[in-house]
Design an enzyme around this catalytic site. Structure first.
Site, mmCIF file in Angstrom:
data_model
loop_
_atom_site.group_PDB
_atom_site.id
_atom_site.type_symbol
_atom_site.label_atom_id
_atom_site.label_comp_id
_atom_site.label_asym_id
_atom_site.label_seq_id
_atom_site.Cartn_x
_atom_site.Cartn_y
_atom_site.Cartn_z
ATOM 1 N N HIS A 262 0.851 -1.181 0.000
ATOM 2 C CA HIS A 262 0.000 0.000 0.000
ATOM 3 C C HIS A 262 0.891 1.236 0.000
ATOM 4 O O HIS A 262 1.951 1.226 0.626
ATOM 5 C CB HIS A 262 -0.900 0.005 1.251
ATOM 6 C CG HIS A 262 -2.058 0.921 1.130
ATOM 7 N ND1 HIS A 262 -1.967 2.257 1.421
ATOM 8 C CD2 HIS A 262 -3.337 0.707 0.717
ATOM 9 C CE1 HIS A 262 -3.146 2.819 1.214
ATOM 10 N NE2 HIS A 262 -3.992 1.903 0.774
ATOM 11 N N ASP A 320 -7.887 -5.617 0.127
ATOM 12 C CA ASP A 320 -8.308 -6.419 -1.014
ATOM 13 C C ASP A 320 -7.888 -7.879 -0.916
ATOM 14 O O ASP A 320 -8.385 -8.710 -1.672
ATOM 15 C CB ASP A 320 -7.775 -5.805 -2.315
ATOM 16 C CG ASP A 320 -8.515 -4.530 -2.663
ATOM 17 O OD1 ASP A 320 -9.684 -4.419 -2.264
ATOM 18 O OD2 ASP A 320 -7.933 -3.653 -3.310
HETATM 19 N N1 ACO Z 1 4.049 -7.841 -4.241
HETATM 20 C C1 ACO Z 1 5.400 -7.883 -4.407
HETATM 21 N N2 ACO Z 1 6.185 -6.774 -4.362
HETATM 22 C C2 ACO Z 1 5.573 -5.612 -4.133
HETATM 23 C C3 ACO Z 1 4.194 -5.502 -3.941
HETATM 24 C C4 ACO Z 1 3.422 -6.682 -4.012
HETATM 25 N N3 ACO Z 1 2.100 -6.655 -3.853
HETATM 26 N N4 ACO Z 1 3.866 -4.202 -3.739
HETATM 27 C C5 ACO Z 1 5.016 -3.521 -3.810
HETATM 28 N N5 ACO Z 1 6.040 -4.348 -4.047
HETATM 29 C C6 ACO Z 1 7.466 -3.988 -4.163
HETATM 30 C C7 ACO Z 1 7.747 -3.395 -5.550
HETATM 31 O O1 ACO Z 1 8.090 -4.387 -6.490
HETATM 32 C C8 ACO Z 1 8.895 -2.468 -5.242
HETATM 33 O O2 ACO Z 1 10.069 -3.234 -5.107
HETATM 34 P P1 ACO Z 1 11.504 -2.641 -5.523
HETATM 35 O O3 ACO Z 1 11.743 -1.505 -4.586
HETATM 36 O O4 ACO Z 1 12.431 -3.786 -5.310
HETATM 37 O O5 ACO Z 1 11.384 -2.201 -6.945
HETATM 38 C C9 ACO Z 1 8.549 -1.929 -3.848
HETATM 39 O O6 ACO Z 1 7.722 -2.922 -3.255
HETATM 40 C C10 ACO Z 1 7.787 -0.617 -3.875
HETATM 41 O O7 ACO Z 1 6.713 -0.739 -4.791
HETATM 42 P P2 ACO Z 1 6.020 0.513 -5.482
HETATM 43 O O8 ACO Z 1 5.139 0.047 -6.582
HETATM 44 O O9 ACO Z 1 7.043 1.552 -5.837
HETATM 45 O O10 ACO Z 1 5.183 1.072 -4.270
HETATM 46 P P3 ACO Z 1 3.845 1.884 -4.384
HETATM 47 O O11 ACO Z 1 3.664 2.600 -3.109
HETATM 48 O O12 ACO Z 1 3.820 2.697 -5.620
HETATM 49 O O13 ACO Z 1 2.793 0.695 -4.563
HETATM 50 C C11 ACO Z 1 0.848 -0.543 -4.655
HETATM 51 C C12 ACO Z 1 1.600 0.567 -3.927
HETATM 52 C C13 ACO Z 1 0.580 -0.099 -6.098
HETATM 53 C C14 ACO Z 1 -0.484 -0.752 -3.952
HETATM 54 C C15 ACO Z 1 1.677 -1.842 -4.660
HETATM 55 O O14 ACO Z 1 1.965 -2.252 -3.346
HETATM 56 C C16 ACO Z 1 1.016 -2.968 -5.445
HETATM 57 O O15 ACO Z 1 1.158 -3.029 -6.678
HETATM 58 N N6 ACO Z 1 0.251 -3.875 -4.740
HETATM 59 C C17 ACO Z 1 -0.483 -4.920 -5.398
HETATM 60 C C18 ACO Z 1 -1.819 -4.380 -5.877
HETATM 61 C C19 ACO Z 1 -2.764 -4.126 -4.727
HETATM 62 O O16 ACO Z 1 -2.956 -4.959 -3.859
HETATM 63 N N7 ACO Z 1 -3.426 -2.956 -4.782
HETATM 64 C C20 ACO Z 1 -4.455 -2.598 -3.808
HETATM 65 C C21 ACO Z 1 -4.019 -1.499 -2.917
HETATM 66 S S1 ACO Z 1 -5.300 -1.117 -1.724
HETATM 67 C C22 ACO Z 1 -6.469 -0.310 -2.621
HETATM 68 O O17 ACO Z 1 -6.203 0.358 -3.589
HETATM 69 C C23 ACO Z 1 -7.849 -0.465 -2.196
#
Ligand code: ACO
Length: 383
Positions: A262, A320
């Site tokens: 998140h 989620d």
């Molecule tokens: N699984 C594995 N790795 C992850 C995940 C995940 N679910 N989420 C983040 N990471 C990792 C990324 O690969 C990245 O790694 P790196 O630094 O080695 O490149 C690091 O964590 C940071 O990720 P970002 O995408 O830069 O973080 P951001 O804050 O932009 O992402 C997000 C937030 C988009 C929600 C992300 O965690 C994600 O894609 N989660 C999966 C989708 C999800 O569950 N979304 C629902 C969110 S709640 C809602 O909207 C109601």
């Protein structure tokens, strides 16, 4: 050339407004709507009261609550043209696309859609909150070639949604589960969809345009669509004994595990904790084999992800992740998860629009240009 400014990709860490609607404490895993802790609201309130709280800023008196719920009930039914649209789209289009189109079409039935005088915006929000569950339920029915079920005004808001979708009057536990999901999804400060709603609202476009924008933004799997994507992953895992291998391989392949991570929460999402606790309670009520299997997979994946990424990278379960299994307790098809999110989040979107329009400012950020300037134009025949 000026020096390149600091660019906050994805607006990460940028404050865009002040708001008194909700507070997310991402470090400590806490959430409040208008000052009330989400755990308290989930335990003691209901969706109608929470919507009143979000829109008006305080809890209603008994009379205010009765008037408000009466209004919501009176506005549940859909115009025939909207039902026809849903009937046409539902067999082939994703329910989120149906929701977006039907919400947009509601503008036809408002004879003054741009009116923002007095309580007009609040009234329009109440109508949208009342009708979006009916749109979602009708979409679910027509998708399966079943007949439309009209609203039952003896039922509360979310229980009526479940009835219109399934044709069965929910028992007390089922009513609590669906209402819980409506409460937990109702509001979450300036997330991607709420921000997009405000961008559209800031141009003084009407509320139907803003709502349509929000639905489009919520659809994506990085935001609201993660509930459907997380369940699809659990189904791809299939048997609980495959979970460890699946997660290991996905992480090695740099894939994201849906329902984890998140932008703001760097610890356990408090909403996910609440959903998880009700899922555990559902195990005491003769769950289906499917639900037992999903929960086993979810618990193994949860432990692995917390061990591997929770403590090191702050990636924990979000709402989620457990939402899908809980909706499956109620027999709801995964394509309808995000439309339910829309029906609930309309309360939060509406509260933000009402607040933002009190002090409207066009949203217009800047970008740093990295292209060329003053190129000589070459006529097409000479290229
Ligand atoms: N699984 C594995 N790795 C992850 C995940 C995940 N679910 N989420 C983040 N990471 C990792 C990324 O690969 C990245 O790694 P790196 O630094 O080695 O490149 C690091 O964590 C940071 O990720 P970002 O995408 O830069 O973080 P951001 O804050 O932009 O992402 C997000 C937030 C988009 C929600 C992300 O965690 C994600 O894609 N989660 C999966 C989708 C999800 O569950 N979304 C629902 C969110 S709640 C809602 O909207 C109601």
């Amino acid at each position: 050339m000026n020096d390149k400014p600091t660019i906050n990709y994805g607006l990460e860490g940028i404050y865009v407004d002040e708001s008194s609607i909700s507070k997310v404490d991402g470090q400590n895993g806490k959430l409040w709507y208008r000052g009330y802790a989400i755990e308290e609201l989930a335990r003691q309130s209901n969706f109608e009261e929470v919507t009143y709280l979000l829109l008006k800023g305080r809890l209603p008196s008994r009379k205010e609550y009765d008037d408000f719920t009466k209004k919501l009930k009176e506005r549940r039914e859909l115009p025939g043209d909207i039902k026809d649209l849903i009937r046409k789209m539902a067999p082939t289009a994703h329910p989120m696309d149906v929701m977006r189109t039907a919400a947009s079409m509601l503008v036809m039935f408002d004879n003054d859609p741009s009116n923002r005088e007095g309580d007009e915006t609040t009234e329009k929000v109440i109508s949208l909150v009342a009708k979006l569950p009916t749109i979602a339920a009708a979409t679910g029915r027509f998708r399966e070639k079943k007949d439309y079920i009209p609203p039952d005004n003896n039922l509360g808001h979310s229980a009526n949604f479940l009835y219109m979708l399934t044709g069965n009057k929910p028992n007390e536990f089922e009513s609590k589960l669906i209402d819980l999901m409506f409460i937990l999804h109702a509001e979450h400060s300036t997330n991607a969809s709420t921000f997009s709603v405000l961008v559209t609202a800031s141009t003084l476009a009407d509320i139907y345009s803003a709502t349509t924008t929000g639905i489009g933004t919520l659809k994506g799997p990085l935001h609201g669509g993660a509930d459907e994507a997380a369940l699809s992953m659990m189904n791809a895992i299939g048997d609980p004994s495959n979970t460890e291998k699946y997660i290991e391989e996905a992480l090695e392949g740099k894939k994201r595990i849906m329902g984890f991570g998140h932008r703001v929460y760097k610890t356990y999402d408090p909403r996910a904790k609440i959903v998880r606790s009700y899922l555990e309670e559902s195990l005491t009520k003769e769950p289906s084999d499917e639900v037992k299997r999903l929960l086993q997979i979810a618990l193994i994946a949860e432990k692995m992800m917390i061990d591997k990424l929770g403590k090191t990278k702050g990636i924990w379960p979000n709402i989620d992740f457990f939402a899908g299994p809980l909706y499956r307790v109620l027999g709801i098809d995964s394509h309808l998860f995000t439309p339910i999110f829309v029906a609930s989040r309309m309360s939060g979107w509406g509260a933000h629009i009402i607040e933002y329009w009190q002090n409207n400012k066009l949203v217009r950020p800047l970008e740093w240009y990295t292209g060329s300037l003053d190129l000589p134009y070459v006529p097409m025949n000479n290229r």
